[in-house]
Write an enzyme that holds these catalytic residues in place. Structure first.
Site, PDB file in Angstrom:
ATOM      1  N   GLU A  97      69.448  47.868  35.959  1.00 49.22           N
ATOM      2  CA  GLU A  97      68.929  47.652  37.318  1.00 49.22           C
ATOM      3  C   GLU A  97      67.714  46.713  37.296  1.00 49.22           C
ATOM      4  OE1 GLU A  97      67.575  51.352  38.934  1.00 49.22           O
ATOM      5  OE2 GLU A  97      67.421  50.586  40.973  1.00 49.22           O
ATOM      6  N   LYS A 183      72.192  47.890  46.174  1.00 42.34           N
ATOM      7  CA  LYS A 183      72.004  49.339  46.040  1.00 42.34           C
ATOM      8  C   LYS A 183      72.102  49.981  47.423  1.00 42.34           C
ATOM      9  CE  LYS A 183      68.751  52.412  43.541  1.00 42.34           C
ATOM     10  NZ  LYS A 183      67.482  52.410  42.781  1.00 42.34           N
ATOM     11  N   CYS A 241      72.383  52.433  39.874  1.00 46.28           N
ATOM     12  CA  CYS A 241      71.558  53.637  39.636  1.00 46.28           C
ATOM     13  C   CYS A 241      71.842  54.786  40.602  1.00 46.28           C
ATOM     14  CB  CYS A 241      70.077  53.248  39.621  1.00 46.28           C
ATOM     15  SG  CYS A 241      69.056  54.423  38.678  1.00 46.28           S
TER      16      CYS A 241
END
Lengths: 715, 715
Positions: A97, A183, A241
């Site tokens: 990430e 994300k 994530c």
């Protein structure tokens, strides 16, 4: 895909690849040289030949250690790995990430948006250099038109709302950006604060490259078919994530309404790839393994998880990137706490993976299958704790540009464990121990410090502090007279005379640090921070507090672990820490009990650390209140008969001291976060200092009634 | 409702009410006594008679100063105000956001959920005591079934997702909870971190009382008719803080997709009431006023805004609760930085409000109509700055249980301004100045300190530090020999000898503080924090750093302002600060230039503060990068010719020092947040310490190309 018996060719590869991979990583980590380049080139050719053509699903996980904002350093590392993956003929390489910017950037990208502009420049330059190997590179994507002044960008209509940035991944290949993944789930709790700067996207999977810098539009809303990306004939679902951490079957209380993994899995990708910067904390390895295993089994899909390594201030990332097959079995795993170029193939469906199956830190593997219960006396975490502390120290020094450390070596437990950690992290030649005895320091403590220094091979110098504390005392002597009774007499409970010893020591360390470009290190542990048993500007002061999240009982267990598991050397054939350091009662060695003539120990002043540490654990892990703590039976009580009055008194002492200690947490140096359920590290826990009037035992109905029926009275 | 000419009866009330209200507030703030109760009773009767029957829209705003977690204290205050409102026959009383728990509770409610259970107990007990006057009381609402262990609550199906709590308001009346309002928009930026603990509700307005403790269900989705609550014949739209701050016409970049005020306004309430805990920052008053005025005008609806007063650690709330009529005109306003029971009536549509129209801090009113531009040399904010600093000091001491402060009084600007603030906030009898001269301290500085102490009427004592620093120096003298060349020679640039003076002073203050239960106060200002021109454990150490968000040029302007606007006394007929303190060049008085024999000033070591402060302002307010700063013309340059090379060198110095100063920000004591666009206070700005490799000037395409084409080389 179904589980298959590997062919002899693959079996051969399974044997050979780990050896090559080890050599490859050695070469990648060595200082560059001609010889090194030649080795790398030969090695690459051999591996490439064994793996065969592109399109078979071979890929690399670039488990790298980034620094926030260090675009040149991060980009160089990324480019090195991409070039290697290209040379190996891999289908793709995935980085953690925000690999390019470094995670977490915190508020720096908000105050300094030029960094985001710069990260786009680097991203585009890297994209241009990619070939057939695709690269998944985390970066900060602006959600508004970019330019010199992001603020004055023309506003689209209807207005775009939300934070300025996406936490994004660019899919790079064939010289350009091929797509973007954003994300969805924006963690904002404990050490996570993504929502301060990042807007979550509503759609899982891949956005087209021309969406770069433009927020999601309502028209994008039904684009499920575009959720996957095709790389050399295989369609992958890519997530970032937290997107992985919201399964409604796995979590009792999912944090978000939307589950991006469910969306991706419904498209039946060849595998799901997750790019993470997931901190390590006690008992989290167990949860991470179980979650990944659960998800791959639930969806019958291979899962690839690439995780950042390295420590950023207080927050440690442990790497251990991994692959699970469609049956939920772990088939490959990278090293913990070390950078690694990891070659994997999630599409083979092997039970044993390719390349590395690196061990977890000592003792941790056993916890994976352990029942999910809490145990205040768990020692299986000590190997991880040790490696996590070493990484934290090493990265803090390296990333701030320091090589040397110094600390006060009292002969006590905390400083003894800290100095071992420093020597192991930085090398004994970079560590200076300073013994700073006062008149009341026992000779045995000084001797223990010397033995330990000798065992470690560090330099120890001695500076007695008696004269210094005396001049402070002299300086203050005339004050009561000068104050002329204006403020009454001195507080009899004042601990000024004790504290000045601790502060004088910290001052000497800071001066020496200044003179030799070395960082002074604080030795206070978690129990002391909770109890406020640490001196501001004194023992709790320094550039870093390595043990600030390790409770005293765990420090003691770690000391024993060090003697057992740290490699023995010629100098230390029997364990590095003198037994007396481990067994003697903890204390600050700041005062003598006038009745006994003995040094007052911490447990005499406070309560048994075993009891205090169980309170801490029950507060953090079980969120128990003072009232609950009074009524539940402690594990401590199994071994020690405890009168209810004594227990109540200790609880009162604990909560009273904790409430006053909050200021010390506020001015503490960075604390390496270790424990699973809480800490007092500033990146993890925020508690107003002025919240000092909390009634920790709660109020009875009668008390509430009394206050409300007499509202006009003084508090 | 239309604008009406008030009847003679109302005109009379407009004259009379402010006088009564002043008396009422005096009585409410006085220590309780029999006489006080009688006064209050008489006064209440008079006011009640003048206001007439319920149902006319008369209400109170309970502008109170809460402490996080102090349930008993906050509840007592709330009950006092509710009882008063009931006695006055008002329709309702509104309190600030989370009034019962105290805002912001930060992570305390996550780690200690018993506090949320307790806040429900208090809420229900208060509800029982309400009569016909409705009360709007902010509280923390659990989103799951409550009980001893919130975690083990039975999970509903489909699973409820999200954080454990709502930031809510209970509408209490007739002995029970009548409804609940939940905050929709969850601010998470700068000093706000609601998203760490709170889930935003999706629906504006009132939920039924039986929804308490249960999260929104998807079935609630179309309940627009229930958005308002009827109180004595008038339907009100109720919202919480951030819910007000998302108007798409007003804000260039709204943060949220949903606008709760639009939803409420569409139901045509009699008025919109907003319960806030809105921090005060430089230039925010202007925005707040313009927003409220805009919204009430846009929707042709009266707007009632009740705001918390008081400071919580670093964050100041300024009260100044207010009413706007349906034409967007301000018709009533409570005091700034003071608790107040404010009687209002938003339904009368008067141009002049009822009760108080309290002035803003001196100078601030003029900014309301000023064009929205930035100005580094704006002095209109000094009155607010002064009051904000006083409140910050007063509340920090009171809420942590201290009365006394002490500080080093050097005769320099920062300590001089700080001591005036301390004396004004705590009373001169509670402030001790300590002069701690070294050999190089000029007599003039000592004389200035004495003059200032005399002017203020505080005690000043002197403790020379020469002997102390000498013993430190003696202690260290043998070290190079003991180190035996192991670490080479001392760093020639070491400032250890300077720092030890600052640390010795802080140590003396801390010891005296211990002995007399007084808090030492740090004197470092914002410019020094940015430039890292402050000593760890030295001048930047203390319980609180009042000037930590005030740049040096503003400190100097504040000094002049104090001399002009602070009330003169017999002791200080000419302005409290000696002119020499204001005019002399700033410096740490830590070293002498060997060539001139003069003390080295800060501006000689660094750069002109006027230039540095403009950099700070341009970074925080305009987010300008080093490259942009180099190319734009500074206001500083209007008055001072500046060579581009010199400018570039100062910019390099600034960014280099700033990057290294981040550690100091991390260990700084609480800083009172003052400025509008940024600070380095920990509650406001997070910057990784290890982000030390940021290339502040950015990279050229050639540099990027060089790094990426040589990826295998060492960084």
């Amino acid at each position: 895909m179904t589980r298959s018996t590997p062919s002899p060719q693959w079996q051969n590869l399974q044997t050979q690849l780990p050896l090559w991979e080890a050599q490859l990583n050695t070469a990648l980590q060595a200082p560059p040289s001609q010889a090194h380049a030649a080795t790398l080139s030969d090695l690459t050719k051999s591996i490439r030949q064994a793996l065969g053509d592109r399109g078979q699903g071979f890929m690399a996980l670039g488990q790298i250690n980034t620094s926030p904002g260090d675009l040149a350093g991060n980009a160089r590392q990324i480019m090195t790995y991409i070039d290697t993956a290209e040379a190996l003929g891999l289908d793709l390489i995935a980085f953690p990430e925000l690999a390019l910017m470094g995670y977490p950037p915190r508020d720096v990208i908000g105050r300094h948006p030029f960094l985001v502009e710069e990260n786009l420049k680097w991203l585009q330059a890297i994209a241009k250099r990619t070939g057939q190997t695709y690269a998944l590179v985390g970066f900060v994507e602006p959600r508004y038109q970019t330019g010199d002044d992001i603020k004055s960008a023309t506003t689209p209509s209807p207005k775009t709302t939300g934070k300025a940035y996406y936490n994004a991944v660019a899919i790079l290949g064939n010289g350009q950006i091929q797509g973007i993944v954003r994300k969805n789930l924006i963690p904002t709790y404990a050490e996570f604060e993504d929502a301060r700067q990042f807007e979550g996207a509503h759609q899982a999977g891949v956005f087209p490259a021309n969406a770069l810098g433009k927020p999601e539009s309502p028209n994008d809303s039904n684009r499920a078919a575009a959720n996957l990306i095709d790389i050399h004939g295989h369609r992958y679902g890519i997530s970032i994530c937290e997107d992985l951490w919201n399964d409604a079957d796995f979590f009792e209380k999912p944090l978000y309404a939307h589950d991006p993994i469910a969306t991706l899995a419904a498209q039946r990708p060849a595998a799901i790839i997750n790019l993470s910067a997931s901190p390590t904390r006690s008992r989290k390895e167990q949860m991470k393994h179980n979650l990944c295993s659960h998800l791959s089994r639930k969806y019958s899909l291979p899962l690839v998880y690439v995780n950042q390594v390295g420590t950023v201030d207080e927050i440690a990332f442990d790497g251990a990137s991994r692959v699970y097959n469609a049956q939920g079995e772990l088939t490959a795993r990278g090293k913990s706490f070390e950078e690694q170029f990891l070659i994997i193939n999630p599409l083979l469906g092997l039970v044993l993976g390719l390349g590395t199956m690196a061990p977890l830190p000592l003792g941790l593997e056993a916890t994976l299958s352990a029942p999910k219960t809490f145990n205040a006396y768990d020692t299986s975490d000590l190997g991880r704790t040790y490696e996590c502390l070493l990484q934290g120290i090493r990265d803090y020094f390296r990333k701030t540009g320091f090589q040397r450390a110094l600390l006060g070596l009292s002969g006590g437990l905390d400083s003894a464990v800290t100095v071992v950690l420093l020597a192991d992290a930085l090398g004994p030649e970079n560590v200076l121990g300073v013994s700073m005895p006062s008149e009341i320091t026992p000779d045995s403590s000084r001797q223990d410090a010397q033995t330990l220094a000798d065992n470690l091979g560090i330099t120890l110098v001695e500076i007695p502090i008696g004269q210094i504390t005396q001049t402070f005392s002299d300086g203050l002597q005339t004050i009561p007279q000068k104050l002329n009774g204006h403020w009454g007499t001195q507080d009899a409970r004042s601990n000024a005379a004790d504290n000045v010893q601790a502060i004088s020591r910290a001052t000497l360390l800071r001066q020496l640090g200044n003179e030799y470009r070395a960082l002074p290190v604080a030795t206070s542990d978690k129990s002391e921070f909770y109890l406020g048993y640490a001196t501001v500007n004194g023992d709790m002061s320094g550039a870093l507090a390595p043990l600030g999240d390790v409770p005293k009982t765990k420090v003691r267990a770690l000391a024993r672990w060090l003697n057992e598991h740290r490699p023995l050397t010629v100098k230390t054939p029997k364990g590095v820490l003198p037994e007396s350091v481990i067994t003697k009662p903890s204390g600050a060695d700041l005062k003598v009990d006038p009745t006994t003539g003995q040094l007052v120990t911490a447990e005499q002043e406070l309560m048994p650390y075993e009891f205090a540490d169980e309170i801490i654990w029950r507060i953090e892990a079980l969120q128990q209140s003072q009232t609950t703590l009074h009524s539940v039976r402690f594990q401590y009580e199994e071994n020690h008969p405890l009168d209810p009055t004594q227990k109540a008194a200790w609880l009162d002492t604990f909560f009273g001291r904790m409430a006053r200690a909050v200021f010390k947490w506020f001015v503490a140096p960075p604390i390496l976060i270790i424990e699973g359920n809480g800490s007092i590290a500033k990146s993890d826990y925020h508690h107003p200092i002025v919240a000092g009037r909390i009634q920790w035992a709660g109020h009875t109905p009668a008390e509430i009634e009394h206050v409300l029926s007499n509202p006009f009275s003084s508090p």
